[in-house]
Design a protein around this motif. Structure first.
Motif, PDB file in Angstrom:
ATOM      1  N   ASN A   1       0.836  -1.212   0.000  1.00 47.92           N
ATOM      2  CA  ASN A   1       0.000   0.000   0.000  1.00 47.92           C
ATOM      3  C   ASN A   1       0.866   1.256   0.000  1.00 47.92           C
ATOM      4  O   ASN A   1       0.567   2.222  -0.713  1.00 47.92           O
TER       5      ASN A   1
ATOM      6  N   TRP B 191       0.653 -10.551  -8.875  1.00 51.70           N
ATOM      7  CA  TRP B 191       1.365  -9.359  -8.387  1.00 51.70           C
ATOM      8  C   TRP B 191       2.022  -8.595  -9.548  1.00 51.70           C
ATOM      9  O   TRP B 191       1.811  -7.389  -9.708  1.00 51.70           O
TER      10      TRP B 191
ATOM     11  N   ARG C 106      -0.234  -1.902 -13.450  1.00 46.31           N
ATOM     12  CA  ARG C 106      -1.458  -1.502 -14.152  1.00 46.31           C
ATOM     13  C   ARG C 106      -2.615  -1.197 -13.204  1.00 46.31           C
ATOM     14  O   ARG C 106      -3.342  -0.228 -13.401  1.00 46.31           O
ATOM     15  N   ARG C 107      -2.826  -2.032 -12.212  1.00 45.43           N
ATOM     16  CA  ARG C 107      -3.975  -1.861 -11.317  1.00 45.43           C
ATOM     17  C   ARG C 107      -3.560  -2.079  -9.860  1.00 45.43           C
ATOM     18  O   ARG C 107      -3.939  -3.059  -9.208  1.00 45.43           O
TER      19      ARG C 107
ATOM     20  N   ARG D  27      -4.406  -0.632  -7.155  1.00 45.01           N
ATOM     21  CA  ARG D  27      -5.478  -0.613  -6.141  1.00 45.01           C
ATOM     22  C   ARG D  27      -6.213  -1.949  -6.083  1.00 45.01           C
ATOM     23  O   ARG D  27      -6.702  -2.350  -5.020  1.00 45.01           O
ATOM     24  N   LEU D  28      -6.332  -2.623  -7.236  1.00 43.51           N
ATOM     25  CA  LEU D  28      -6.929  -3.957  -7.214  1.00 43.51           C
ATOM     26  C   LEU D  28      -6.033  -4.921  -6.435  1.00 43.51           C
ATOM     27  O   LEU D  28      -6.513  -5.769  -5.677  1.00 43.51           O
ATOM     28  N   LEU D  29      -4.693  -4.760  -6.587  1.00 41.24           N
ATOM     29  CA  LEU D  29      -3.765  -5.591  -5.823  1.00 41.24           C
ATOM     30  C   LEU D  29      -3.892  -5.303  -4.330  1.00 41.24           C
ATOM     31  O   LEU D  29      -3.832  -6.224  -3.499  1.00 41.24           O
TER      32      LEU D  29
ATOM     33  N   ALA E  78      -6.623  -4.322  -2.877  1.00 44.11           N
ATOM     34  CA  ALA E  78      -7.883  -4.946  -2.452  1.00 44.11           C
ATOM     35  C   ALA E  78      -7.715  -6.444  -2.248  1.00 44.11           C
ATOM     36  O   ALA E  78      -8.260  -7.030  -1.303  1.00 44.11           O
ATOM     37  N   LEU E  79      -6.931  -7.081  -3.140  1.00 46.00           N
ATOM     38  CA  LEU E  79      -6.680  -8.514  -2.992  1.00 46.00           C
ATOM     39  C   LEU E  79      -5.936  -8.809  -1.684  1.00 46.00           C
ATOM     40  O   LEU E  79      -6.252  -9.762  -0.963  1.00 46.00           O
TER      41      LEU E  79
ATOM     42  N   GLY F  79      -8.246  -8.294   1.168  1.00 49.72           N
ATOM     43  CA  GLY F  79      -9.235  -9.380   1.137  1.00 49.72           C
ATOM     44  C   GLY F  79      -8.678 -10.639   1.787  1.00 49.72           C
ATOM     45  O   GLY F  79      -9.365 -11.322   2.569  1.00 49.72           O
TER      46      GLY F  79
ATOM     47  N   LEU G 272      -0.524  -6.867 -11.872  1.00 51.44           N
ATOM     48  CA  LEU G 272      -1.382  -5.819 -11.321  1.00 51.44           C
ATOM     49  C   LEU G 272      -0.617  -4.670 -10.672  1.00 51.44           C
ATOM     50  O   LEU G 272      -1.157  -3.573 -10.531  1.00 51.44           O
TER      51      LEU G 272
ATOM     52  N   TYR H 285      -2.997 -13.464  -5.040  1.00 47.35           N
ATOM     53  CA  TYR H 285      -2.251 -12.257  -4.666  1.00 47.35           C
ATOM     54  C   TYR H 285      -0.798 -12.352  -5.146  1.00 47.35           C
ATOM     55  O   TYR H 285      -0.240 -11.390  -5.669  1.00 47.35           O
TER      56      TYR H 285
END
Length: 451
Positions: A44, A124, A130-131, A133-135, A137-138, A141, A127, A120
């Motif tokens: 993060n 890694w 590219r993404r 924030r999705l990582l 979230a994973l 989660g 994501l 995850y």
């Protein structure tokens, strides 16, 4: 008794369960929860612009976490229930009847936890750029599912020590939301985060590849998290132990240090104090960016932390003696109501033992004595291994052995009473007397035994 009595030779049942359980707790708490929470925080920080080294550190740490958690952690997790299911089928059967749905949901949570961790890890690289924030979230989660799994199992573990009003009320709510449910969950999570932070602290001191400034930032955050987690652990440990009945807490020194070392009253408090001081100094070294001090303290701090985890698990398992489930079942898997009924009706135990091992002892009297020993004492004692009963009985007369087996529950508070008739107790005592004097001449002979 409808299940076969199986005991582990030499190592003993208790040590077999403990070795597997302590290893699993270290991984499930320290690695799967503690280290992963910090890894997600590092990712993060990197994803929100605090420096790419945070993500690189998290990515490096994630690989061993995945390997250890999905291999040794998963195997030892299943192993706990496999081993206890074989060694204590009556006790595990009772728990399954009572906690079927929490257990069922916990298995799904465990499976989801493993799947999310693998996703995850393997997504890694794809994501992170590219993404991110999705990582993130994973990662969170996974943490949420891991914590929910810990919540589900904490109710069952707490019940095994503090069932509170369940033996009389018999409701699921009384059993699951027992007095130590919340403090035990919080204690385990806090201790897991502290242990995970210690592992990362050691790795950062010894293996970090970035600049000195980057290493210092990782050490500072890790040391801060470790100190906070240790403070939280101390608070919830105090709440947890304050809710355990005083009669059980008197056993804790016997539980950890055996009857010999328990006679040194200050030994365990001093050792625990040294362990806490060493851990606190290691965390403080990290907070102050003192790399070399953190490196020097890491190894002794890790050894002492493992010792404290083993001590907690040992105390939690042992202090509830003579019960497996207080108010319901003795440690030898005899239900208390069945024991009382058998005493009133003078009901023999041997007639209920459907599985008797006839391969080790040939004489009928020896087979009966061994079967009665396995049913009454085998869960804690062995013959020729750890906690060898024959060593404790060496030099005693048959009358002395028979007298001791009649007062087990009053002789030491963590032993259950003998289950069986007076005649069966004499049969077991004679067998134990014979085994304890195996090396003396002439050796006592059991009825029907061939010299």
């Amino acid at each position: 008794m409808t299940f076969p009595l199986i005991h582990v030779p030499v190592l003993g049942d208790g040590m077999t369960i403990a070795l597997n359980a302590v290893l699993h707790v270290l991984i499930s708490h320290g690695v799967a929860i503690g280290m992963t929470i910090l890894i997600v925080i590092f990712q993060n920080l990197g994803a929100t612009g605090r420096g790419s080294f945070w993500e690189e550190t998290a990515r490096t740490l994630l690989k061993p976490v995945v390997i250890v958690t999905t291999s040794v952690g998963a195997v030892t997790g299943v192993g706990i229930w496999f081993i206890t299911g074989i060694l204590a089928p009556e006790g595990i059967g009772s728990l399954i009847h009572l906690f079927f749905w929490p257990w069922f949901i916990e298995w799904w949570a465990f499976t989801t936890e493993v799947v999310l961790l693998l996703i995850y890890y393997f997504l890694w690289d794809r994501l992170a750029q590219r993404r991110p924030r999705l990582l993130m979230a994973l990662g969170w989660g996974y943490v949420a599912v891991a914590l929910s799994s810990a919540v589900l199992i904490s109710g069952i573990l707490g019940f095994m020590l503090t069932p509170d009003g369940w033996p009389s009320g018999g409701t699921f709510t009384q059993a699951y939301f027992n007095p130590t449910f919340v403090p035990q969950f919080m204690l385990r999570i806090s201790a897991g985060i502290a242990l995970g932070a210690l592992l990362i602290l050691g790795w950062t001191g010894w293996r970090f590849k970035g600049t000195a400034n980057e290493r210092g930032r990782v050490l500072r955050l890790t040391g801060l998290v470790m100190l906070a987690a240790m403070a939280s652990t101390a608070v919830f440990a105090w709440i947890y132990f304050s809710r355990i009945p005083e009669t059980y807490l008197t056993h804790w020194k016997f539980a950890v240090a055996t009857s010999v070392w328990s006679q040194v009253p200050n030994l365990l408090p001093v050792l625990n104090g040294v362990a806490v001081a060493c851990l606190a100094l290691a965390a403080l070294a990290g907070l102050l960016r003192q790399r070399r001090t953190a490196m020097l303290l890491f190894v002794p701090a890790l050894i002492l932390a493992v010792g404290m985890v083993a001590e907690f698990e040992r105390v939690r398992e042992f202090v509830r003696g003579p019960y497996l489930l207080p108010g319901y079942m003795y440690a030898n898997q005899t239900r208390m109501v069945r024991q009382e009924a058998a005493l009133q009706q003078v009901r023999p135990l041997l007639a209920t033992l459907d599985w008797v091992n006839t391969t080790t002892d040939k004489a009928p009297a020896a087979q009966a004595g061994r079967a009665l020993f396995d049913a009454n004492c085998g869960v804690c004692h062995s013959i020729g291994g750890i906690n060898d009963i024959t060593v404790r009985l060496q030099g005693r007369t048959l009358e002395s052995v028979n007298a001791l087996t009649s007062i087990t529950e009053s002789m030491v508070p963590f032993m259950p009473p003998f289950n069986g008739t007076e005649e069966e107790r004499l049969t077991m005592s004679t067998y134990l007397y014979s085994m304890a004097n195996k090396n003396t001449l002439p050796r006592p002979q059991l009825q029907g035994e061939v010299k």
